[in-house]
Design an enzyme around this catalytic site. Structure first.
Site, PDB file in Angstrom:
ATOM      1  N   HIS A   1      -6.828  -4.695  10.432  1.00 56.05           N
ATOM      2  CA  HIS A   1      -6.738  -4.292   9.093  1.00 56.05           C
ATOM      3  C   HIS A   1      -5.507  -5.016   8.603  1.00 56.05           C
ATOM      4  O   HIS A   1      -4.556  -5.192   9.459  1.00 56.05           O
ATOM      5  CB  HIS A   1      -6.787  -2.979   8.733  1.00 56.05           C
ATOM      6  CG  HIS A   1      -5.673  -2.086   9.008  1.00 56.05           C
ATOM      7  ND1 HIS A   1      -5.599  -0.752   9.832  1.00 56.05           N
ATOM      8  CD2 HIS A   1      -4.327  -2.179   8.649  1.00 56.05           C
ATOM      9  CE1 HIS A   1      -4.365  -0.157   9.891  1.00 56.05           C
ATOM     10  NE2 HIS A   1      -3.419  -0.938   9.184  1.00 56.05           N
TER      11      HIS A   1
ATOM     12  N   ASP B   1       0.925  -1.255   0.129  1.00 59.37           N
ATOM     13  CA  ASP B   1      -0.031  -0.172  -0.122  1.00 59.37           C
ATOM     14  C   ASP B   1       0.669   1.219   0.190  1.00 59.37           C
ATOM     15  O   ASP B   1       2.001   1.258   0.438  1.00 59.37           O
ATOM     16  CB  ASP B   1      -0.930   0.222   1.253  1.00 59.37           C
ATOM     17  CG  ASP B   1      -0.086  -0.427   2.351  1.00 59.37           C
ATOM     18  OD1 ASP B   1       1.208  -0.403   2.736  1.00 59.37           O
ATOM     19  OD2 ASP B   1      -0.888  -0.633   3.371  1.00 59.37           O
TER      20      ASP B   1
ATOM     21  N   GLU C   1      -9.588  -1.771   5.763  1.00 62.23           N
ATOM     22  CA  GLU C   1      -9.998  -1.556   6.894  1.00 62.23           C
ATOM     23  C   GLU C   1     -11.376  -2.289   7.098  1.00 62.23           C
ATOM     24  O   GLU C   1     -12.027  -2.818   6.377  1.00 62.23           O
ATOM     25  CB  GLU C   1     -10.345   0.073   6.916  1.00 62.23           C
ATOM     26  CG  GLU C   1      -9.169   0.730   7.116  1.00 62.23           C
ATOM     27  CD  GLU C   1      -8.501   1.038   8.103  1.00 62.23           C
ATOM     28  OE1 GLU C   1      -8.546   0.287   8.829  1.00 62.23           O
ATOM     29  OE2 GLU C   1      -7.698   2.099   8.042  1.00 62.23           O
TER      30      GLU C   1
ATOM     31  N   ASN D   1      -7.000  -2.471  14.710  1.00 66.07           N
ATOM     32  CA  ASN D   1      -8.287  -2.845  14.455  1.00 66.07           C
ATOM     33  C   ASN D   1      -8.522  -4.120  13.521  1.00 66.07           C
ATOM     34  O   ASN D   1      -9.386  -4.399  13.197  1.00 66.07           O
ATOM     35  CB  ASN D   1      -8.841  -1.543  13.933  1.00 66.07           C
ATOM     36  CG  ASN D   1      -8.365  -1.294  12.423  1.00 66.07           C
ATOM     37  OD1 ASN D   1      -7.399  -1.782  12.096  1.00 66.07           O
ATOM     38  ND2 ASN D   1      -8.976  -0.269  11.717  1.00 66.07           N
TER      39      ASN D   1
HETATM   40  C1  GLP Z   1      -0.223   0.552   8.443  1.00 62.17           C
HETATM   41  C2  GLP Z   1      -0.184  -0.335   7.210  1.00 62.17           C
HETATM   42  C3  GLP Z   1      -0.316  -1.608   7.620  1.00 62.17           C
HETATM   43  C4  GLP Z   1       0.692  -2.143   8.632  1.00 62.17           C
HETATM   44  C5  GLP Z   1      -0.060  -1.752   9.839  1.00 62.17           C
HETATM   45  C6  GLP Z   1       0.916  -1.876  11.092  1.00 62.17           C
HETATM   46  O1  GLP Z   1      -1.430   1.350   8.518  1.00 62.17           O
HETATM   47  N1  GLP Z   1      -1.003  -0.136   6.251  1.00 62.17           N
HETATM   48  O2  GLP Z   1       0.300  -2.452   6.079  1.00 62.17           O
HETATM   49  O3  GLP Z   1       0.834  -3.671   8.644  1.00 62.17           O
HETATM   50  O4  GLP Z   1      -0.469  -0.218   9.664  1.00 62.17           O
HETATM   51  O5  GLP Z   1       1.796  -0.919  11.520  1.00 62.17           O
HETATM   52  P1  GLP Z   1       2.759  -1.525  12.457  1.00 62.17           P
HETATM   53  O6  GLP Z   1       3.569  -2.493  12.122  1.00 62.17           O
HETATM   54  O7  GLP Z   1       3.583  -0.139  12.296  1.00 62.17           O
HETATM   55  O8  GLP Z   1       2.303  -1.662  13.736  1.00 62.17           O
END
Ligand code: GLP
Length: 218
Positions: free
Chosen positions: A107, A36, A112, A105
């Site tokens: 996702h 993404d 989402e 959450n």
């Molecule tokens: C972000 C990304 C995800 C990621 C998630 C967790 O919003 N879009 O791809 O896996 O949140 O992030 P983190 O690894 O910093 O907890």
């Protein structure tokens, strides 16, 4: 491969860089996509996923530049760009190994919780939860982009192998729900992984929370 951003894969990327520097890994034949990207951040914006990938991985290893693709959050026609991105993954023969983090959450990528989820790469609105969670990387919550281009849950599920990682106590409720509740729901996107044949879940002690070890190894 399909690569993830966020805090979670940082240790893995350090290990990959180390393996490359020690001559134990060669990425010259690897092709990468990313999960993404935020809409509206330029490649050189420090919070863009382009910038992250360059700094944390690409500038240290030898994936050829022409073999890397990250959604372009600055594309003029975002919908068309998302469709083209999906087509490029398809034309590349699909994803062999897909790395995934998970949001607090539930996702995955930027899919989402919702009534329905997109099968393919699409433009999406970030949830209030995610904007809040990701505001830690920005000077102010108002600077967090409201939209992103994300691969779809179908894009994820069509990967041959998925490696999902979760670290830290904030992920414990999500990990517990994923592993203990035999339910698949679009309102909890990571639960779709339960239906995939080849998923490895890697968690640290904190993300494991209160789940007894013996339950995990099964
Ligand atoms: C972000 C990304 C995800 C990621 C998630 C967790 O919003 N879009 O791809 O896996 O949140 O992030 P983190 O690894 O910093 O907890």
């Amino acid at each position: 491969m399909c690569l993830a951003t966020g805090n979670t894969p940082l240790g893995l990327y350090e290990e990959l860089v180390k393996a490359y520097q020690e001559g134990k890994a060669d990425f010259s034949q690897v092709r990468t996509f990313n999960l993404d990207e935020y809409v509206g951040l330029t490649e050189d914006h420090e919070q863009s996923y382009h910038y992250y990938m360059e700094e944390k991985l690409f500038k240290h290893i030898n994936v050829p530049k022409e073999n890397r693709q990250i959604p372009d959050g600055m594309a003029e026609d975002l919908e068309q760009h998302a469709a083209d991105y999906e087509q490029d993954i398809y034309a590349a023969g699909g994803i062999d190994i897909l790395l995934l983090g998970v949001g607090v959450n539930g996702h995955i990528a930027f899919n989402e919780p919702a009534k329905e989820l997109s099968d393919i790469t699409h433009v999406t609105d970030l949830s209030a939860d995610t904007i809040k969670a990701n505001s830690r990387f920005f000077a102010d919550i108002t600077e967090v982009p409201r939209r992103a281009v994300s691969i779809g849950v179908g894009t994820i599920m069509r990967a041959k192998r998925i490696v999902m990682m979760a670290t830290g106590a904030s992920k414990a409720p999500v990990v517990e729900k994923l592993l203990n509740e035999p339910v698949i729901s679009c309102e909890f996107p990571v639960s779709l992984l339960r239906a995939h044949r080849n998923v490895t879940v890697i968690v640290d002690k904190e993300a494991l929370g209160k789940i007894p070890q013996e339950n995990i190894e099964q």
